[in-house]
Design a protein around this motif. Structure first.
Motif, short mmCIF file in Angstrom:
data_model
loop_
_atom_site.label_atom_id
_atom_site.label_comp_id
_atom_site.label_asym_id
_atom_site.label_seq_id
_atom_site.Cartn_x
_atom_site.Cartn_y
_atom_site.Cartn_z
N TRP A 1 102.28 -12.26 71.62
CA TRP A 1 101.84 -10.95 72.09
C TRP A 1 103.06 -10.04 72.30
CZ3 TRP A 1 97.43 -8.32 72.49
CH2 TRP A 1 97.39 -7.20 73.33
N LYS A 2 104.09 -10.58 72.96
CA LYS A 2 105.30 -9.79 73.20
C LYS A 2 105.99 -9.44 71.89
CE LYS A 2 106.07 -11.46 77.85
NZ LYS A 2 106.83 -12.32 78.74
N GLU A 3 106.06 -10.39 70.95
CA GLU A 3 106.66 -10.12 69.64
C GLU A 3 105.89 -9.02 68.91
OE1 GLU A 3 106.71 -13.83 67.52
OE2 GLU A 3 108.15 -14.73 68.90
N ALA A 4 104.56 -9.07 68.94
CA ALA A 4 103.74 -8.07 68.25
C ALA A 4 103.94 -6.69 68.87
CB ALA A 4 102.26 -8.46 68.31
N GLY A 5 104.21 -6.63 70.17
CA GLY A 5 104.43 -5.35 70.84
C GLY A 5 105.72 -4.67 70.44
N LYS A 6 106.65 -5.41 69.87
CA LYS A 6 107.93 -4.85 69.44
C LYS A 6 107.88 -4.30 68.02
CE LYS A 6 110.49 -8.07 72.35
NZ LYS A 6 111.38 -9.24 72.35
N LYS A 7 106.82 -4.63 67.29
CA LYS A 7 106.70 -4.22 65.89
C LYS A 7 105.93 -2.91 65.80
CE LYS A 7 106.73 -8.96 64.23
NZ LYS A 7 105.97 -10.00 63.55
N PRO A 8 106.25 -2.09 64.79
CA PRO A 8 105.45 -0.87 64.60
C PRO A 8 104.03 -1.22 64.20
CG PRO A 8 107.05 -1.14 62.82
CD PRO A 8 107.30 -2.24 63.80
N ARG A 9 103.09 -0.43 64.66
CA ARG A 9 101.69 -0.64 64.32
C ARG A 9 101.42 -0.05 62.94
NH1 ARG A 9 99.22 1.58 70.00
NH2 ARG A 9 99.95 -0.14 71.29
N GLY A 10 100.62 -0.75 62.16
CA GLY A 10 100.24 -0.24 60.86
C GLY A 10 98.85 -0.71 60.49
N GLY A 11 97.98 0.21 60.10
CA GLY A 11 96.62 -0.19 59.75
C GLY A 11 95.96 -0.89 60.91
N ILE A 12 95.53 -2.14 60.70
CA ILE A 12 94.89 -2.91 61.78
C ILE A 12 95.83 -3.95 62.36
CG2 ILE A 12 92.53 -2.52 60.97
CD1 ILE A 12 92.62 -5.34 59.73
N GLU A 13 97.07 -3.99 61.88
CA GLU A 13 98.03 -4.98 62.40
C GLU A 13 98.49 -4.62 63.80
OE1 GLU A 13 100.84 -6.90 59.47
OE2 GLU A 13 100.45 -4.96 58.51
N GLY A 14 98.81 -5.65 64.58
CA GLY A 14 99.38 -5.45 65.91
C GLY A 14 98.49 -5.92 67.03
N GLN A 15 98.77 -5.38 68.22
CA GLN A 15 98.07 -5.77 69.44
C GLN A 15 96.76 -5.00 69.61
OE1 GLN A 15 101.20 -4.45 72.09
NE2 GLN A 15 101.64 -6.57 72.67
N TRP A 16 95.77 -5.70 70.20
CA TRP A 16 94.47 -5.11 70.52
C TRP A 16 94.00 -5.64 71.86
CZ3 TRP A 16 92.35 -1.49 67.37
CH2 TRP A 16 92.90 -1.38 66.09
#
Length: 146
Positions: free
Chosen positions: A23-38
């Motif tokens: 979760w923390k790793e995903a929060g550091k990445k730019p969001r694109g399309g449906i990728e990332g945190q929800w």
């Protein structure tokens, strides 16, 4: 405490810490399309249970996205967390995504769950169904990458 119960608690704690790290790793990445945190909630139409839900979506290859779910549930007064993942086959038309997938959660959790859904860069909605269970997931982006 008996050894099997201790082993179960350790396994559950390890699963939660793995999700928290991802979760923390995903929060550091730019969001694109449906990728990332929800973040959002789940609702079981079978027995009306519901609670908080978090999800991490990662593109694997082509039209396949991996989803990792972390659900909260309160049984009597005891809070319980449950995590699992599934691969979604997606199609995209413009900014809108449609997806389908399935996951075998084991006999104690209801067996094989089938998922369909749709979403975009700001909201995801799933409908799930198993032999003895059915309901919905509603997810949106967290207000900040936490």
């Amino acid at each position: 405490m008996k050894i099997p119960a201790l082993m179960l608690l350790l396994c559950l704690a390890a699963g939660c810490s793995t999700f928290e790290r991802k979760w923390k790793e995903a929060g550091k990445k730019p969001r694109g399309g449906i990728e990332g945190q929800w973040i959002g909630h789940w609702h079981c139409n079978y027995n009306q249970h519901n609670d908080k839900l978090r999800c991490i979506v990662t593109k694997k290859n082509g039209a396949i996205y991996e989803t990792l779910f972390h659900a909260k549930y309160t049984r009597w007064i005891i809070p319980v967390s449950f995590g699992y993942g599934l691969d979604m086959n997606t199609t995209r038309q413009g900014g809108q995504f449609q997806f389908v997938g399935s996951a075998d959660l084991g006999s104690l959790a209801g067996g094989i769950y089938q998922y369909t859904g749709e979403g975009n860069a700001t909201m995801l909605q799933f409908i799930y169904r198993a032999e003895m269970d059915h309901g919905t997931f509603y997810l949106k982006r967290p207000s900040s990458n936490k």
